[in-house]
Design a protein around this motif. Structure first.
Motif, PDB file in Angstrom:
ATOM      1  N   ALA A  98       0.804  -1.225   0.000  1.00  0.00           N
ATOM      2  CA  ALA A  98       0.000   0.000   0.000  1.00  0.00           C
ATOM      3  C   ALA A  98       0.834   1.271   0.000  1.00  0.00           C
ATOM      4  CB  ALA A  98      -0.938  -0.002   1.205  1.00  0.00           C
ATOM      5  N   ALA A  99       2.036   1.223   0.617  1.00  0.00           N
ATOM      6  CA  ALA A  99       2.747   2.479   0.828  1.00  0.00           C
ATOM      7  C   ALA A  99       4.250   2.400   0.582  1.00  0.00           C
ATOM      8  CB  ALA A  99       2.495   2.985   2.253  1.00  0.00           C
ATOM      9  N   GLY A 100       4.793   1.219   0.300  1.00  0.00           N
ATOM     10  CA  GLY A 100       6.229   1.104   0.144  1.00  0.00           C
ATOM     11  C   GLY A 100       6.726   1.679  -1.164  1.00  0.00           C
ATOM     12  N   PRO A 131      -3.398   3.738   5.431  1.00  0.00           N
ATOM     13  CA  PRO A 131      -3.333   4.823   6.418  1.00  0.00           C
ATOM     14  C   PRO A 131      -3.942   4.425   7.764  1.00  0.00           C
ATOM     15  CG  PRO A 131      -3.968   5.689   4.273  1.00  0.00           C
ATOM     16  CD  PRO A 131      -3.963   4.188   4.135  1.00  0.00           C
ATOM     17  N   ASP A 132      -3.178   4.655   8.816  1.00  0.00           N
ATOM     18  CA  ASP A 132      -3.611   4.221  10.149  1.00  0.00           C
ATOM     19  C   ASP A 132      -4.925   4.875  10.557  1.00  0.00           C
ATOM     20  OD1 ASP A 132      -2.901   2.679  12.613  1.00  0.00           O
ATOM     21  OD2 ASP A 132      -2.990   4.679  13.505  1.00  0.00           O
ATOM     22  N   ARG A 133      -5.155   6.123  10.141  1.00  0.00           N
ATOM     23  CA  ARG A 133      -6.405   6.798  10.509  1.00  0.00           C
ATOM     24  C   ARG A 133      -7.613   6.056   9.938  1.00  0.00           C
ATOM     25  NH1 ARG A 133      -8.396   9.633   6.197  1.00  0.00           N
ATOM     26  NH2 ARG A 133      -6.955   9.777   4.420  1.00  0.00           N
ATOM     27  N   TYR A 150      -8.231  -4.211   4.759  1.00  0.00           N
ATOM     28  CA  TYR A 150      -8.997  -4.308   3.520  1.00  0.00           C
ATOM     29  C   TYR A 150     -10.048  -3.207   3.446  1.00  0.00           C
ATOM     30  CZ  TYR A 150     -11.720  -6.439  -0.264  1.00  0.00           C
ATOM     31  OH  TYR A 150     -12.380  -6.669  -1.442  1.00  0.00           O
ATOM     32  N   TYR A 151     -10.804  -3.037   4.525  1.00  0.00           N
ATOM     33  CA  TYR A 151     -11.802  -1.968   4.565  1.00  0.00           C
ATOM     34  C   TYR A 151     -11.130  -0.604   4.413  1.00  0.00           C
ATOM     35  CZ  TYR A 151     -16.057  -4.594   5.814  1.00  0.00           C
ATOM     36  OH  TYR A 151     -17.171  -5.412   5.794  1.00  0.00           O
ATOM     37  N   ALA A 152      -9.981  -0.426   5.057  1.00  0.00           N
ATOM     38  CA  ALA A 152      -9.254   0.842   4.938  1.00  0.00           C
ATOM     39  C   ALA A 152      -8.833   1.098   3.496  1.00  0.00           C
ATOM     40  CB  ALA A 152      -8.030   0.831   5.854  1.00  0.00           C
ATOM     41  N   SER A 153      -8.463   0.036   2.787  1.00  0.00           N
ATOM     42  CA  SER A 153      -8.062   0.216   1.393  1.00  0.00           C
ATOM     43  C   SER A 153      -9.238   0.669   0.539  1.00  0.00           C
ATOM     44  CB  SER A 153      -7.463  -1.085   0.841  1.00  0.00           C
ATOM     45  OG  SER A 153      -8.448  -2.070   0.596  1.00  0.00           O
ATOM     46  N   VAL A 154     -10.433   0.129   0.817  1.00  0.00           N
ATOM     47  CA  VAL A 154     -11.627   0.555   0.085  1.00  0.00           C
ATOM     48  C   VAL A 154     -11.920   2.030   0.362  1.00  0.00           C
ATOM     49  CG1 VAL A 154     -14.105   0.198  -0.224  1.00  0.00           C
ATOM     50  CG2 VAL A 154     -12.599  -1.773   0.100  1.00  0.00           C
ATOM     51  N   THR A 155     -11.834   2.414   1.623  1.00  0.00           N
ATOM     52  CA  THR A 155     -12.116   3.803   1.987  1.00  0.00           C
ATOM     53  C   THR A 155     -11.072   4.749   1.396  1.00  0.00           C
ATOM     54  OG1 THR A 155     -13.234   3.099   4.011  1.00  0.00           O
ATOM     55  CG2 THR A 155     -12.499   5.382   3.923  1.00  0.00           C
TER      56      THR A 155
END
Length: 255
Positions: free
Chosen positions: A134-136, A191-193, A237-242
């Motif tokens: 996701a972020a590397g 993202p942690d948030r 997974y949910y965070a990736s969708v958001t």
């Protein structure tokens, strides 16, 4: 007057992972807005459940047996050194021939993405480092130049989409292909948030089938998730969708 076209492509995105599909717990207000104000095709299916051939099906209107891509294209030279859609009649090529400015940002994954594909006037593609987290750091091809990028991929891809909309040729209609990496595994580094939004959720609305949820490919060589903690993976997974939804919102705002 010709219509402008934006095509968003997400990766391994379950139909159940959208508010507009009845999931009351996932935060997707921008995608839900598009569903509410547009057309939702509830009986539409991909011709193939694998990334690269599915993308080729979208762009050619053909099945895998017709366009010749049958499986995931890994980073081997015999796969990535070839333009798999060369000679095919593709959607961006047809639009380009009819006066459209065409642009790709994000994931291509249909062969050599370290140089521009001729049917795209603007080329800002993630270049060959699959799977992508996701972020590397990752290689990124901007027209003919390769560079290394880092940071949340959804944000990087959205930044490129917004930049195209701000710098495009305003005398021509445009076709913008936005290829997101998410929601593909590995489910970490979002993202942690956003992850914290779902950290204590029970995910009871998710289809409870481990193979369906997480896949079993390449488990001998690479664990896709910590299978002892599937809720942590689902929070990611949910965070990736958001995160994708936020990017869609930014593009809508820019339009």
């Amino acid at each position: 007057m010709a219509k402008n076209i934006v095509l968003f492509v997400t990766d391994d995105h379950g139909e159940w992972a959208l508010g507009s599909s009845g999931n009351k717990h996932i935060h997707t207000p921008n995608l839900d807005y598009l569903a509410k104000n547009g057309t939702v095709m509830k009986n539409a299916f991909t011709p193939t459940p694998v990334c690269s051939p599915a993308r080729a099906c979208i762009l050619t209107g053909k099945t895998s047996s017709q366009h010749g891509i049958h499986d995931y294209l890994d980073g081997q030279p015999q796969h990535f050194g070839r333009d798999w859609l060369k000679g095919q009649n593709t959607l961006p090529a047809l639009l380009q021939q009819n006066g459209y400015q065409t642009a790709l940002v994000g994931k291509w994954h249909l062969g050599n993405d370290s140089k521009p594909s001729p049917e795209f006037d603007v080329w800002r593609a993630l270049a060959g480092d699959y799977p992508l987290d996701a972020a590397g750091p990752a290689r990124y091809c901007e027209q003919d130049a390769l560079k290394t990028i880092s940071g949340p991929k959804a944000s990087v891809i959205t930044d490129a989409a917004v930049d195209f909309l701000r710098t495009r040729d305003e005398d021509r209609p445009f076709f913008l292909y936005v290829g997101h990496v998410s929601t593909h595994s590995p489910w970490e580094g979002h993202p942690d948030r956003l992850v914290q939004r779902y950290a204590t959720h029970d995910f009871e609305e998710v289809p409870q089938n481990e193979t369906y949820l997480f896949g079993i490919q390449n488990l001998e060589s690479r664990e896709l998730i910590d299978r002892s903690n599937p809720k942590a993976a689902l929070a990611q997974y949910y965070a990736s969708v958001t995160s994708i939804d936020e990017g869609v919102g930014r593009v809508i705002d820019e339009l």
